[in-house]
Design a protein around this motif. Structure first.
Motif, mmCIF file in Angstrom:
data_model
loop_
_atom_site.group_PDB
_atom_site.id
_atom_site.type_symbol
_atom_site.label_atom_id
_atom_site.label_comp_id
_atom_site.label_asym_id
_atom_site.label_seq_id
_atom_site.Cartn_x
_atom_site.Cartn_y
_atom_site.Cartn_z
ATOM 1 N N ASP A 8 0.821 -1.206 0.000
ATOM 2 C CA ASP A 8 0.000 0.000 0.000
ATOM 3 C C ASP A 8 0.858 1.260 0.000
ATOM 4 O O ASP A 8 0.381 2.337 -0.383
ATOM 5 C CB ASP A 8 -0.917 0.023 1.229
ATOM 6 N N TRP A 9 2.104 1.150 0.432
ATOM 7 C CA TRP A 9 2.985 2.312 0.570
ATOM 8 C C TRP A 9 4.155 2.276 -0.386
ATOM 9 O O TRP A 9 4.724 3.317 -0.713
ATOM 10 C CB TRP A 9 3.486 2.397 2.015
ATOM 11 N N PHE A 10 4.565 1.072 -0.824
ATOM 12 C CA PHE A 10 5.659 0.930 -1.773
ATOM 13 C C PHE A 10 5.120 0.294 -3.050
ATOM 14 O O PHE A 10 4.072 -0.366 -3.039
ATOM 15 C CB PHE A 10 6.777 0.047 -1.205
ATOM 16 N N ASP A 11 5.824 0.485 -4.140
ATOM 17 C CA ASP A 11 5.460 -0.109 -5.415
ATOM 18 C C ASP A 11 6.055 -1.514 -5.488
ATOM 19 O O ASP A 11 7.229 -1.685 -5.800
ATOM 20 C CB ASP A 11 5.983 0.764 -6.560
ATOM 21 N N CYS A 12 5.255 -2.521 -5.176
ATOM 22 C CA CYS A 12 5.756 -3.902 -5.107
ATOM 23 C C CYS A 12 5.931 -4.481 -6.509
ATOM 24 O O CYS A 12 5.117 -4.231 -7.409
ATOM 25 C CB CYS A 12 4.803 -4.783 -4.300
ATOM 26 N N ALA A 13 6.982 -5.268 -6.688
ATOM 27 C CA ALA A 13 7.227 -5.957 -7.955
ATOM 28 C C ALA A 13 6.203 -7.071 -8.143
ATOM 29 O O ALA A 13 5.597 -7.543 -7.176
ATOM 30 C CB ALA A 13 8.644 -6.534 -7.968
ATOM 31 N N PRO A 14 5.962 -7.510 -9.383
ATOM 32 C CA PRO A 14 5.040 -8.626 -9.619
ATOM 33 C C PRO A 14 5.468 -9.872 -8.848
ATOM 34 O O PRO A 14 6.655 -10.136 -8.680
ATOM 35 C CB PRO A 14 5.133 -8.838 -11.147
ATOM 36 N N GLN A 15 4.474 -10.623 -8.392
ATOM 37 C CA GLN A 15 4.690 -11.856 -7.620
ATOM 38 C C GLN A 15 5.536 -11.584 -6.375
ATOM 39 O O GLN A 15 6.384 -12.376 -5.986
ATOM 40 C CB GLN A 15 5.344 -12.934 -8.478
#
Length: 368
Positions: A323-330
């Motif tokens: 919700d706060w960081f741009d997470c990588a796929p999977q």
């Protein structure tokens, strides 16, 4: 007037729908990987209980079985290998690999292929039947056994042979071969119960790592940054510039005018004693108030306290991290510690081979 899409939903509802869909995809990826490992462990448990072998299983094989000998497992495409130099292998044990890594079909250094044929595992020995003859490794004579962690190679030492030899198997068959060989050796030393106990423990430990369903995002949780192109990263950059630019302007030297330059090179005023008075000492400016503020070293503001400044690595991130960081796929399917990739996404591949693969490599480590 509220901004709406073609269906009449407000931007907050659009944000919540997108968040929930992303969380569901990440959960499904992790849950599928968890179930595959769970099914594999339970299949191994069933195999460990029921694998006994029969003499009829050796029908058609170019191998004569001794009385009471039963065939447990066979595979074609095996290759006989030998070690060029003298090596001392660890003693055979009954350890079941908790989570074996991928194997590549390659030869370790110092190992050469000398024959090819069929590998046969019986309740008394491991046999390689090839074009140049037969090679036996009796369990009662084994003094060393080593499974290569990166290649499908198993090396064996026995009492009646000085040279270390072994098998190179197809990668798809290597894991099952190693497990069956462990069971056969356990039977030879009457320790199959120890293997079953290990499997029960692995199944129990794996059950504790079952992924939890993600919390449902609600429209009320949407922040205004969701309406800005670039999201929280754009807001974080703008906030950093807001703090840095005024501080730079305040602490920078004023412009040098001709009058100031002339005053700077003028001779010092003589004192009453006839000697030039020393240059008065000017106190250094006090540090900017912004320097005392909490530093995140470029990380977005977040309630978890994650930053890029250094500290303890994050191996089990908070469930709100995406919700706060741009997470990588999977993201949730990865194993390691939290790192910032060069493309701006965060990945849970720190400490693993090729971290941030596909994301231009690692830029920083995320700490708390």
């Amino acid at each position: 007037m509220a901004m709406t899409d073609s269906t009449g939903s407000t931007w907050r509802y659009i944000w919540a729908r997108q968040q929930n869909e992303r969380r569901r995809r990440a959960y499904r990826t992790v849950e599928r990987a968890w179930r595959r490992r769970d099914d594999e462990l339970r299949r191994m448990r069933v195999l460990a209980v029921g694998l006994r072998g029969t003499a009829e299983a050796g029908t058609g094989l170019p191998l004569a079985l001794s009385p009471g000998e039963a065939v447990l497992w066979t595979t074609p495409g095996a290759q006989l290998v030998e070690v060029r130099h003298t090596a001392v292998l660890p003693a055979p044990d009954l350890v079941v690999e908790a989570e074996p890594g991928p194997l590549r079909h390659r030869l370790p250094d110092g190992v050469r292929v000398v024959d090819a044929g069929i590998a046969v595992v019986t309740n008394r020995r491991l046999v390689m039947v090839g074009g140049r003859g037969r090679r036996d490794w009796a369990y009662g004579k084994m003094t060393g056994l080593l499974h290569d962690p990166a290649a499908p190679v198993t090396l064996i030492q026995v009492l009646d042979r000085r040279q270390t030899s072994g098998l190179l198997l197809p990668p798809a068959a290597a894991a099952e071969f190693r497990f069956v060989l462990t069971l056969a050796f356990a039977d030879a030393v009457e320790q199959r119960a120890a293997v079953l106990a290990q499997l029960d423990e692995l199944i129990a430990e794996h059950a504790e790592t079952a992924p939890f369903r993600p919390a449902i995002a609600t429209p009320a949780q949407a922040r205004m940054s969701a309406r800005i192109p670039g999201g929280r990263r754009t807001v974080a950059v703008a906030a950093a510039l807001t703090l840095v630019v005024p501080a730079v302007l305040v602490e920078s030297d004023p412009p040098v005018t001709p009058e100031v330059a002339a005053a700077a090179v003028a001779a010092p005023t003589p004192s009453r004693t006839g000697k030039p008075s020393p240059t008065p000492h000017r106190p250094s400016p006090s540090p900017s108030p912004s320097a005392a503020r909490e530093r995140r070293c470029g990380a977005p503001a977040n309630p978890m306290g994650y930053d890029y400044c250094g500290g303890e690595r994050v191996r089990k991130p908070d469930h709100r991290v995406c919700d706060w960081f741009d997470c990588a796929p999977q993201f949730w399917a990865q194993r390691g510690y939290l790192v910032l990739c060069r493309d701006g996404s965060v990945s849970l591949t720190g400490g693993r081979p090729k971290p941030c693969a596909g994301h231009d490599g690692v830029r920083r480590t995320v700490n708390r």
